[in-house]
Each structure stands twice: as C-alpha cells, then as structure tokens.
Design an enzyme around this catalytic site. Structure first.
Site, PDB file in Angstrom:
ATOM      1  N   HIS A 193       0.797  -1.221   0.000  1.00  0.00           N
ATOM      2  CA  HIS A 193       0.000   0.000   0.000  1.00  0.00           C
ATOM      3  C   HIS A 193       0.830   1.271   0.000  1.00  0.00           C
ATOM      4  CE1 HIS A 193      -3.462  -2.508   0.267  1.00  0.00           C
ATOM      5  NE2 HIS A 193      -4.229  -1.443   0.176  1.00  0.00           N
ATOM      6  N   TYR A 371      -2.232  -8.606  -7.554  1.00  0.00           N
ATOM      7  CA  TYR A 371      -1.875  -8.642  -6.136  1.00  0.00           C
ATOM      8  C   TYR A 371      -3.100  -8.655  -5.224  1.00  0.00           C
ATOM      9  CZ  TYR A 371       2.663  -8.478  -3.743  1.00  0.00           C
ATOM     10  OH  TYR A 371       3.826  -8.811  -3.099  1.00  0.00           O
TER      11      TYR A 371
END
Length: 604
Positions: A193, A371
């Site tokens: 992230h 992902y």
C-alpha cells in the site's frame, strides 16, 4: 440506384470495420500498427523473430528456445534436490551467478521506460511522462474491437457477480498447503500500500502513489505536509505516544493528520500513520507500529554515531536505511517463502552493477490487479485464545492494545492463511472487493489471460480444463466465457490450478515475479551511486540493512523477541477458539464490512 445503395452500404461497412490489430496478429512481443482501415503491419524490431506476424525465429533465437527449459521445469528443479541446493547456497560464486540470472531474466521482461497506460495503447510522451497513470504491460483492447477481448468470445462478458459466485467465492476455508501465515498476509497488505494507491476519483487506471516503488510513504506520508505532521523534528524521529510502557503511533488529534475512521471510533484509538487507510484492521496497524519503532531506533543509533548531524539528516538517512531493510526482507524472507525454492535468494545490488539495468520503476495496473490476494484472509482472526470476526476486527485498534504486539506476532505467525489459486476461496466478507477487481479490469480493457501468458513467454492455455486442472469449475467457466481465449485475467489467476503444494498457479508467479523484482532492484538505493556505506551513515547503517530479516525487525522492536516467520512452522488443523463476543470499543454490529472496504479501495 440499387447499385449505388449497395456501394454506399459497403463503404459504410468498411468505415466501421474492426481495427485489424484487434485479433492480436503480432506474436512474440511484436507490435501491431494499423495501416488504413483493414491492413496492419507487425514491427518485429529486436524481438528475435521476423515474418509477417513475427513468428519465425532468428537463428540465435531458435537455439535459445531449444535450450530454454519451461517455467514449470525451472520451478521443479528449484523446489527439489534440496541436498544439491544446500551445496550451491554455500558456494558464493555459484549462488551469485544464479541470483544474477534470476534478477536479470525476470526484470528484463518489464518495459523500461514505460510504454502504455489506460488511455494510450500506443507509445506517447503522455504515457511516459505522466506519473499519475499506472503503466501497462499490454495496451488496452481498442474501443473499436468487436468483442471485449478483441475478436474472441461473446460481445458481452458474463456478469461479474455470476463469475464471483460460481468460481471464486469460498464454500469452506482452504488453507495454503505452502504454510503461508497471517504474518505474511498483513505484511503483503502493509508493504504494497505504499505503491498500490489507486486514485478512485479519477478511475482505476490512475494512482496517487507517484513514487511508483518502495519509498515507504506508507510510513512517512505521501506529501511533505503529511510527513511534517508526523515528524517530531527532534533527533530525526517520528511522533509517538507511550501506552502501557510501549511505543505506539500518535493520535489524529495530536498530529492533525487525515485518517479514515468511522465516526464511532474513540479519539484515543484514532492512530495516525503514513497511510490514511491503515486504521482499517489491527494487522495493518501492527506493522505500522513496528516500522515506527524501527525508524526511531535507527535514529538513536545514527545519533550516537553522528552527534554532529542535525534532525533533517538523521531523518533522511534513517528513511534510506529502512528502505534498504524493507527490500532485503522482501527478497530474502517474503519472496523466498513465496517461491518455495531450496535455492537461497540474496539481496545484493552489486550483482547488477555490470549488467544493463535501469534504476527506475513504474507500477503497472496489472501488477496491482494480480496482487489482490483476498483468498489469503481467514474466516476469523485468532489472537491468543480469542477469535475475532471481520466485523469485530474492522477499525478496532483496541484489540492491538488489549493483546499487545508480542501476542499479535505470535498469533499471526501460528495462524495459517488461505490458498490463493485453485478457485472458490475468496471470503464472503470481501466479495464486494473481489467483484470490483473484475469490474475495474473491464473498465481498463485488459486483454485476455492468454495474451498476458504470451506476453510473459508462457504457452497459452488450450482449454478451461487445462487452466483449472479439473472438470467442474472448467465447465462453469466454459458456460460463462465459451472460449478460453476470452478468459479474463483476474478470475483466471484465482481459479488456475496451483503448482504442487503451492499457494499460486503458474501465471501468478510468472507475471508477478518480474514486476516485483524490477520494482525492488530498480530502487535508487540499489544503484552504484547510492549503494555504499556513506549513503547510510557509514558501516553501522550499512550493517543494519545487510543483517535485516523479519525476525530481526521483530526482535529489535517487540518485547520478548517473539518468533516471527512468514510460514506456519508446523501446520495443524485450526483449533476451535473462544469466539470473542465483544467488539470492545468498535460497536460494529450495524456495519457491513464489505461496504466499508469497497468504499475505501479495491486494494484492501
């Protein structure tokens, strides 16, 4: 008159003819260029192939193809013959040579500089220079193609909800046979992230992560303003608070940093960190706390080594050291676990110093999409002897304070995660996120699974049964898509047959590894100009990087140095734990977790 009408109809038909490149006629990474409305030309430059469609190999290419083993053969060799690999791992020359080959063979599959994006399916300055776009491994399917996948399949893709329900949603939890645990799952979510930061306002093809790589903005903040609000401006450190004798992130009130929390979360539990979404689950806040502690620990070491340095230099050098630690942990612990290799991976930037390699990176939207490993998530989260549901876990930092970091690390190291490939393992609690992943892939006009397999030098699948390795899901997929060449990328990655005793199938690994290794080794700190002791405050800082591991990170920052690993050491059937009926401070009975997560980001 009739003849003129026929001619007019024919002219109109030609003017609306499909783009001749819709059929993807150019093979082996040749590039298709339309000529007029019904002709095309394949540019085979530097592909190693020639001919109308770049299908005839040049002499050297033919030899390489004859000698090159298949990816599955390479995987088999690397995951067997443990005794041989133990010898290789202890011979530096051999280990370095193999690691160099792993890095170059993977990273050279990624275009650098970047080539396409969601709006430009051809080379353009905008696609190269505009950092607010994710790049693309393959150009989007052209708007004037007859079907969503070019020319294959139906004119409309199946309903994404139907795809989700028939082949992706979990019937019962399927544990990962490779032993992946929740310590790994939350590391993956926390780590990625910093560069998977889709700009939801502009669309799925855009990113707010303008660093496009490992810059630790999820620790320090994406903007200078956010960074300054999180900094103590003393000895290079970040702001913190002490609770029960342990260091935790400061609060939103103390920093005035924007974080995403529902209104009911008490002020003292609104922790502030670099990534605004990390209040979502305590597993993310666990890692945010660990890296906060590590930054301040490194600052103390540098301060002792360099009492003459000011706050700014201590901060900036500590950040570079943490970037180095992160890359080393990702390659030698995280990727090592995922690979299942007996060959021991090595983080050593000097291996590439005499190779053709560009120290830059651009995150691809396909990398972001693949992902989305939602099957990793269990049905409940086990901490000590208590079991928390998704509802109880969301936006509930009180759990982190109640149990403490040591028990979190111990519990997540023991709890097994779900298998990603093989189908039917996406938790119902995150079904909205998985559906959004399919919908956004369509919005970005991804090409088919087989086109991506060809792009990464894999043989295309010839049937749905070959894709799934079984008959029942294959029949469902055939009814939905009809043609294997019309199979979408994201659902295919989740239903693909796993490699033996592995978490992923072939496509996930062969697409993901090049993006991952290019992004890691393309970091500026890995370049000859940066990779030297002086960059990191001398031998002391350099040693912190070169000795980093997930275990050392935990030992240096968590009381009692609990055992930490990315895999369950002795996988056992999940034992029945006490359901924690209390949501503590969270009051989440009326909150739908799928709605909350969908609103925030498909990446969560």
């Amino acid at each position: 008159m009739l003849f003129r009408a026929v001619l007019l109809c024919a002219a109109l038909a030609l003017s609306h003819a499909a783009n001749p490149c819709c059929s993807n006629p150019c093979q082996n990474r040749g590039e298709c260029m339309s000529i007029g409305f019904d002709q095309y030309k394949c540019d085979c430059t530097r592909t190693g192939f020639y001919g109308e469609n770049c299908t005839t190999p040049e002499f050297l290419t033919r030899i390489k193809l004859l000698l090159k083993p298949t990816p599955n053969t390479v995987h088999y060799i690397l995951t067997h013959f443990k005794g041989v690999w133990n010898i290789v791992n202890n011979i530096p020359f051999l280990r370095n040579s193999i690691m160099r080959y792993v890095l170059t063979s993977r990273s050279h599959l990624i275009d650098s500089p970047p080539t396409y994006n969601v709006h430009y399916g051809y080379k353009s300055w905008e696609a190269f220079s505009n950092l607010s776009y994710y790049t693309r491994a393959l150009p989007p399917v052209a708007d004037d193609c007859p079907t969503p996948m070019g020319v294959k399949g139906n004119k409309e893709l199946p309903d994404s909800k139907e795809v989700l329900e028939k082949v992706l949603l979990r019937r019962e939890f399927i544990p990962d046979p490779q032993g992946t645990n929740m310590m790994f799952a939350f590391f993956a979510q926390h780590f990625t992230h910093q560069f998977f930061k889709t700009d939801q306002k502009r669309g799925p093809g855009f990113t707010r992560g303008l660093g496009h790589g490992v810059d630790l903005n999820h620790v320090y903040g994406e903007t200078l303003d956010r960074q300054h609000k999180l900094r103590l401006f003393q000895d290079g450190k970040l702001k913190y608070q002490v609770i029960g004798g342990e260091v935790y992130p400061p609060t939103v009130k103390d920093t005035q940093v924007d974080m995403i929390y529902p209104p009911h979360v008490p002020e003292h539990l609104r922790f502030a960190v670099g990534q605004e979404v990390f209040g979502l689950v305590p597993g993310l806040m666990m890692y945010a706390t660990i890296w906060l502690r590590e930054h301040n620990r490194v600052c103390d070491i540098l301060k002792q080594e360099h009492p003459e340095w000011d706050d700014e230099r201590l901060f900036q050098t500590s950040r570079l050291i943490l970037i180095g630690e992160t890359i080393k942990i990702v390659i030698e612990d995280y990727v090592q676990h995922l690979s299942g290799y007996h060959f021991k991976l090595k983080f050593d930037p000097e291996l590439l110093f005499n190779q053709q390699f560009q120290y830059q990176n651009r995150i691809a939207s396909e990398f972001n999409t693949l992902y989305h490993w939602h099957p990793l998530l269990p049905d409940t989260f086990n901490i000590e002897d208590q079991e928390y549901t998704f509802k109880q876990f969301l936006y509930n930092n009180s759990i982190l304070l109640e149990h403490g970091l040591a028990h979190f690390v111990e519990s997540f190291t023991r709890q097994i995660a779900g298998r990603v490939a093989g189908g039917r393992n996406v938790p119902i609690a995150v079904q909205a996120v998985a559906k959004a992943s399919i919908d956004q892939s369509r919005e970005m006009k991804y090409q088919s699974l087989n086109e991506y397999r060809k792009r990464f030098s894999l043989k295309p699948y010839t049937s749905f049964e070959e894709l799934t390795g079984e008959k029942e899901m294959a029949a469902e997929l055939k009814a939905l898509y009809h043609d294997i060449d019309a199979m979408e990328l994201y659902p295919a990655l989740l239903v693909e047959k796993p490699r033996p005793d592995a978490i992923f199938g072939e496509t996930m690994v062969e697409l993901g590894a090049p993006f991952s290794l290019k992004g890691l080794m393309g970091n500026p700190i890995c370049s000859p100009q940066y990779w030297k002791p002086s960059t990191f405050g001398g031998e002391v800082g350099f040693r912190i990087i070169n000795t980093a591991s997930i275990q050392s990170l935990i030992c240096n920052n968590v009381k009692g140095c609990p055992f930490a690993s990315f895999n369950v050491q002795d996988p056992q059937p999940t034992k029945t734990a006490t359901i924690n009926a209390s949501a503590s401070h969270s009051r989440l009975d009326d909150i739908n977790p799928t709605v909350l997560i969908k609103r925030r980001s498909t990446e969560l």
